[in-house]
Motif scaffolding. Sequence first.
Motif, PDB file in Angstrom:
ATOM      1  N   GLY A  55       0.796  -1.215   0.000  1.00 59.59           N
ATOM      2  CA  GLY A  55       0.000   0.000   0.000  1.00 59.59           C
ATOM      3  C   GLY A  55       0.822   1.254   0.000  1.00 59.59           C
ATOM      4  O   GLY A  55       2.027   1.240  -0.247  1.00 59.59           O
ATOM      5  N   VAL A  71      -3.741   3.650   2.209  1.00 57.66           N
ATOM      6  CA  VAL A  71      -4.535   2.782   1.347  1.00 57.66           C
ATOM      7  C   VAL A  71      -3.814   1.440   1.359  1.00 57.66           C
ATOM      8  O   VAL A  71      -2.612   1.373   1.076  1.00 57.66           O
ATOM      9  CB  VAL A  71      -4.638   3.342  -0.091  1.00 57.66           C
ATOM     10  N   ILE A  72      -4.543   0.367   1.725  1.00 61.06           N
ATOM     11  CA  ILE A  72      -3.891  -0.935   1.906  1.00 61.06           C
ATOM     12  C   ILE A  72      -4.553  -2.050   1.102  1.00 61.06           C
ATOM     13  O   ILE A  72      -5.730  -1.981   0.762  1.00 61.06           O
ATOM     14  CB  ILE A  72      -3.883  -1.373   3.389  1.00 61.06           C
ATOM     15  N   ASN A  73      -3.759  -3.063   0.860  1.00 59.64           N
ATOM     16  CA  ASN A  73      -4.213  -4.353   0.345  1.00 59.64           C
ATOM     17  C   ASN A  73      -3.454  -5.399   1.141  1.00 59.64           C
ATOM     18  O   ASN A  73      -2.225  -5.353   1.195  1.00 59.64           O
ATOM     19  CB  ASN A  73      -3.929  -4.499  -1.146  1.00 59.64           C
ATOM     20  N   GLU A  86      -8.425 -11.828   1.321  1.00 62.18           N
ATOM     21  CA  GLU A  86      -7.914 -10.519   0.927  1.00 62.18           C
ATOM     22  C   GLU A  86      -8.687  -9.426   1.672  1.00 62.18           C
ATOM     23  O   GLU A  86      -9.885  -9.543   1.903  1.00 62.18           O
ATOM     24  CB  GLU A  86      -8.089 -10.320  -0.579  1.00 62.18           C
ATOM     25  N   ASN A  88      -8.960  -5.063   1.644  1.00 53.51           N
ATOM     26  CA  ASN A  88      -8.608  -3.770   1.059  1.00 53.51           C
ATOM     27  C   ASN A  88      -9.298  -2.682   1.856  1.00 53.51           C
ATOM     28  O   ASN A  88     -10.379  -2.897   2.398  1.00 53.51           O
ATOM     29  CB  ASN A  88      -9.093  -3.664  -0.394  1.00 53.51           C
ATOM     30  N   LYS A  90      -9.132   1.816   3.366  1.00 50.55           N
ATOM     31  CA  LYS A  90      -8.469   3.084   3.634  1.00 50.55           C
ATOM     32  C   LYS A  90      -8.488   3.326   5.134  1.00 50.55           C
ATOM     33  O   LYS A  90      -9.507   3.110   5.789  1.00 50.55           O
ATOM     34  CB  LYS A  90      -9.192   4.225   2.923  1.00 50.55           C
TER      35      LYS A  90
END
Length: 172
Positions: A55, A71-73, A86, A88, A90
Amino acid sequence: NIKADGWFNIEIYNENNQFHGNDKLMLSLKYENLDIINFNRYLPWPMEVRGIISGTTSIEGTSRNPSIFTVINIGSPGFDQLNGLELNGKLNYTNHRMNFANLLLKTKHGIYSGNGYMPMNLNFKLYNSGNILHEPIDFMFTGKTNSLEFLPPYINILDSLTTYDKLNIDQS
């Protein structure tokens, strides 16, 4: 893999080489494939967090009161007894509060979305080993699944549960 850019304004000749409350900073980070388990010791809760994170993060403000936008994954995310495929979303940290927005968790049996916040102290000036487990947390989680795969371990702490279909829960 971490790439960083930015600056921080710190007094170089201080006695303990630590941030002072009004030291300013502006940093941008881009990271790929970091193992989150390496950061557990810095988190304000005793539960294990797992996964491979990628991210971007920007940090600005002062060391006492930074603003952090992320912002991540996360691949193979895990938190305590929860596991997913998974995640995802913010994250936005301001005024000692972590806000979660547009979270999307995919699991083996479903897909979930969430938003909320929790109090947190992420300043760079003071080491904070506080535990947030007794702090007010406001989080709304919605989902569609064929199996309530993570609900049973936490059924006793739920405030409310709404369903639009027949729900059979075996608590044995």
